[in-house]
Enzyme design. Structure first.
Site, PDB file in Angstrom:
ATOM      1  N   ASP A 129     -11.111-137.486  -2.806  1.00 46.75           N
ATOM      2  CA  ASP A 129     -10.064-138.536  -3.747  1.00 46.75           C
ATOM      3  C   ASP A 129      -9.567-139.599  -3.091  1.00 46.75           C
ATOM      4  O   ASP A 129     -10.010-140.967  -3.561  1.00 46.75           O
ATOM      5  CB  ASP A 129      -9.049-137.531  -4.178  1.00 46.75           C
ATOM      6  CG  ASP A 129      -9.148-136.555  -5.738  1.00 46.75           C
ATOM      7  OD1 ASP A 129     -10.651-136.190  -5.339  1.00 46.75           O
ATOM      8  OD2 ASP A 129      -8.623-135.918  -5.951  1.00 46.75           O
TER       9      ASP A 129
ATOM     10  N   ARG B 181       7.037-132.836   0.597  1.00 45.11           N
ATOM     11  CA  ARG B 181       6.310-134.353   0.195  1.00 45.11           C
ATOM     12  C   ARG B 181       7.635-135.368   0.410  1.00 45.11           C
ATOM     13  O   ARG B 181       7.021-136.664   0.626  1.00 45.11           O
ATOM     14  CB  ARG B 181       6.647-134.149  -1.556  1.00 45.11           C
ATOM     15  CG  ARG B 181       5.197-133.367  -2.385  1.00 45.11           C
ATOM     16  CD  ARG B 181       3.763-133.982  -1.177  1.00 45.11           C
ATOM     17  NE  ARG B 181       2.816-132.988  -1.440  1.00 45.11           N
ATOM     18  CZ  ARG B 181       1.934-131.957  -0.996  1.00 45.11           C
ATOM     19  NH1 ARG B 181       2.432-132.214   0.307  1.00 45.11           N
ATOM     20  NH2 ARG B 181       1.001-131.399  -2.012  1.00 45.11           N
TER      21      ARG B 181
ATOM     22  N   ASP C  67       4.094-132.909  -6.960  1.00 42.21           N
ATOM     23  CA  ASP C  67       4.523-134.165  -6.657  1.00 42.21           C
ATOM     24  C   ASP C  67       4.468-135.903  -6.709  1.00 42.21           C
ATOM     25  O   ASP C  67       4.919-136.555  -5.961  1.00 42.21           O
ATOM     26  CB  ASP C  67       2.757-134.213  -5.576  1.00 42.21           C
ATOM     27  CG  ASP C  67       3.321-132.335  -4.793  1.00 42.21           C
ATOM     28  OD1 ASP C  67       4.046-131.997  -4.822  1.00 42.21           O
ATOM     29  OD2 ASP C  67       2.110-132.119  -4.608  1.00 42.21           O
TER      30      ASP C  67
ATOM     31  N   SER D 219      -7.710-124.244  -4.691  1.00 44.65           N
ATOM     32  CA  SER D 219      -6.486-125.459  -4.724  1.00 44.65           C
ATOM     33  C   SER D 219      -5.413-125.177  -3.592  1.00 44.65           C
ATOM     34  O   SER D 219      -5.359-124.558  -3.903  1.00 44.65           O
ATOM     35  CB  SER D 219      -5.843-126.157  -5.403  1.00 44.65           C
ATOM     36  OG  SER D 219      -5.535-127.208  -5.233  1.00 44.65           O
TER      37      SER D 219
END
Length: 486
Positions: free
Chosen positions: A100, A181, A210, A262
């Site tokens: 990505d 985050r 996120d 994931s």
């Protein structure tokens, strides 16, 4: 203290990036271990490498680990002139080197005519994911690669405040990803200022939490920064589309073993989502877990551990003083050995949908148990009730990405004040997935054996209870009298 690692195109790099939760991916590919980011402060005199030439940067400068790009162009809309979607000068990209983020680099250059600074943070997610990150950034077309070590800052300034507050989302979730985050996004804002960037970019999809956590932090700390979220703009729909884009733009496709799950890992936890977990009726497979052993296979003998706490924050393990990150690392190993801290839950995402995740938080589970138990000695009933009620809102704010919201900061000041006397130690027994409290002590304990004893004492006269009960029960007595026509 954040540590800056300087990389060059002619030196081997050891970097750390962190994996995504499933919400951060458009496809279920684990070959994409999502973006990292950087730190909040720069200390020392980092080395800067450009075209294999090392120079020493003054400590007040901000250029960090650099992988200078030798490519003339990556795409038609590169840095010379306006891109297809507009013009930005320089973008700081949260970067991991996975598929990505590797394709986001040329996409940004093509669509915004900008330079791209790749940015990776170490929040304790492990070292296996880092090999060749410098070369990948350079091959993708980045002009710089910045890496910072955020482990101590992450634990001290983000994990520990949540621990002190007792923040748990929806009864189970200890906020592992939610806390990571904002520390990463804050570091991105800092680096954007340091390198003169006018924009930041992340690889979060439009379906997850996120994207909100990153962008609310950007808004709070520098509202002038442009935010580019490729997954909400581009036509790439999944892994195959991304591979085709990479090939078209001469970007090497990262070759990694594809996982069915994931995952997101940091020093606090490891989350698992996807594949069979998408059906809440399915039991997780035994080999899915990575931080903890199956409780069935844990040692047959219990192990005792003593946690030292000062003003609501842990400071030692078995009498040994440790830094925040070192303390958590040691408890992760200890808890993982005994199968501690496995949680399987269905949670409500901020964006409205439900998701099922399995979390491993061995050290965090031990710490939560210890801190809460010590509070039973040092806080009175009313304070505990108010603290617990505020902890729910505190957890909700953190989960929703509102770390820098004045409300959370004010609540944190309250938590700090009322836990000022929560000092002492708690002894726990770890055994086959369970954590049991076996002892607690505090110099500020409100527990008095001479009062609590069944023996009569001078302070508490049992005869006084009769009057208290009559007054305390008066409303119930009056209602009963009314109902019975008295």
């Amino acid at each position: 203290m954040s540590q800056l690692k300087a990389l060059s195109a002619c030196s081997a790099a050891t970097l750390i990036s962190h994996g995504p939760r499933r919400e951060d991916l458009a496809s279920a590919s684990a070959s994409t271990l999502k973006f990292g980011a950087g730190a909040s402060e720069l200390h020392g005199s980092p080395l800067v490498s450009q075209h294999c030439r090392l120079v020493k940067a003054h400590k007040s400068q901000v250029i960090t680990a650099v992988a200078s790009n030798d490519k003339e162009t990556v795409s038609a809309g590169a840095t010379n002139g306006r891109g297809f979607r507009g013009k930005l000068n320089k973008v700081v990209l949260a970067y991991s080197g996975g598929l990505d983020t590797s394709v986001i680099v040329p996409w940004l250059r093509e669509n915004y005519g900008c330079e791209v600074v790749c940015f990776t943070a170490d929040v304790g997610q492990g070292i296996k994911e880092l090999d060749g990150l410098e070369q990948k950034a350079k091959a993708s077309g980045a002009c710089q690669l910045v890496v910072k070590d955020l482990k101590e800052e992450f634990v001290k300034d983000y994990i520990f405040p949540c621990l002190r507050a007792g923040a748990v989302y929806e009864r189970k979730y200890l906020l592992g990803t939610s806390m990571a985050r904002p520390v990463i996004a804050k570091a991105m804002v800092d680096v954007a200022k340091e390198v003169g960037a006018d924009a930041v970019s992340h690889g979060c999809t439009g379906k997850g939490n996120d994207q909100v956590r990153f962008e609310l932090t950007f808004f709070s700390l520098n509202p002038e920064l442009h935010v580019v979220a490729p997954w909400r703009e581009w036509d790439i729909q999944g892994r195959e589309d991304a591979i085709e884009y990479a090939k078209k733009h001469n970007v090497p496709v990262p070759v990694t073993k594809k996982s069915i799950y994931s995952r997101d890992r940091n020093l606090w936890h490891l989350s698992h989502e996807g594949d069979i977990l998408e059906d809440p009726a399915n039991e997780p497979e035994k080999d899915m877990y990575m931080m903890s052993v199956d409780p069935v296979d844990a040692p047959n003998e219990p192990e005792y551990v003593e946690i030292g706490i000062v003003s609501g924050l842990p400071v030692s393990v078995n009498g040994k003083q440790l830094s925040p990150a070192s303390l958590l690392t040691e408890l992760n190993e200890l808890g993982g050995k005994h199968g501690i801290g496995r949680i399987d839950m269905v949670e409500n995402r901020l964006v409205g949908m439900k998701s099922r995740g399995v979390y491993e938080t061995p050290g965090g589970t031990i710490l939560f148990c210890a801190v809460r138990e010590l509070e039973s000695l040092t806080l009175d009933r009313e304070t505990i009730q108010v603290k617990d009620s505020l902890a729910l809102k505190y957890a909700e704010l953190v989960y929703a990405g509102r770390w820098f919201d004045p409300l959370r900061e004010s609540m944190d000041a309250f938590m700090q004040k009322i836990t000022a006397t929560t000092t002492g130690s708690v002894t726990l027994k770890l055994y086959k997935g369970s954590v049991s409290v076996v002892g607690r002590t505090s110099p500020h304990s409100l527990y008095r054996q001479d009062i609590s004893s069944f023996e009569n004492g001078k302070i508490y006269d049992q005869a006084d209870a009769a009057g208290f009960i009559r007054l305390y029960g008066l409303p119930m007595r009056v209602r009963a009298m009314l109902e019975n026509g008295m």
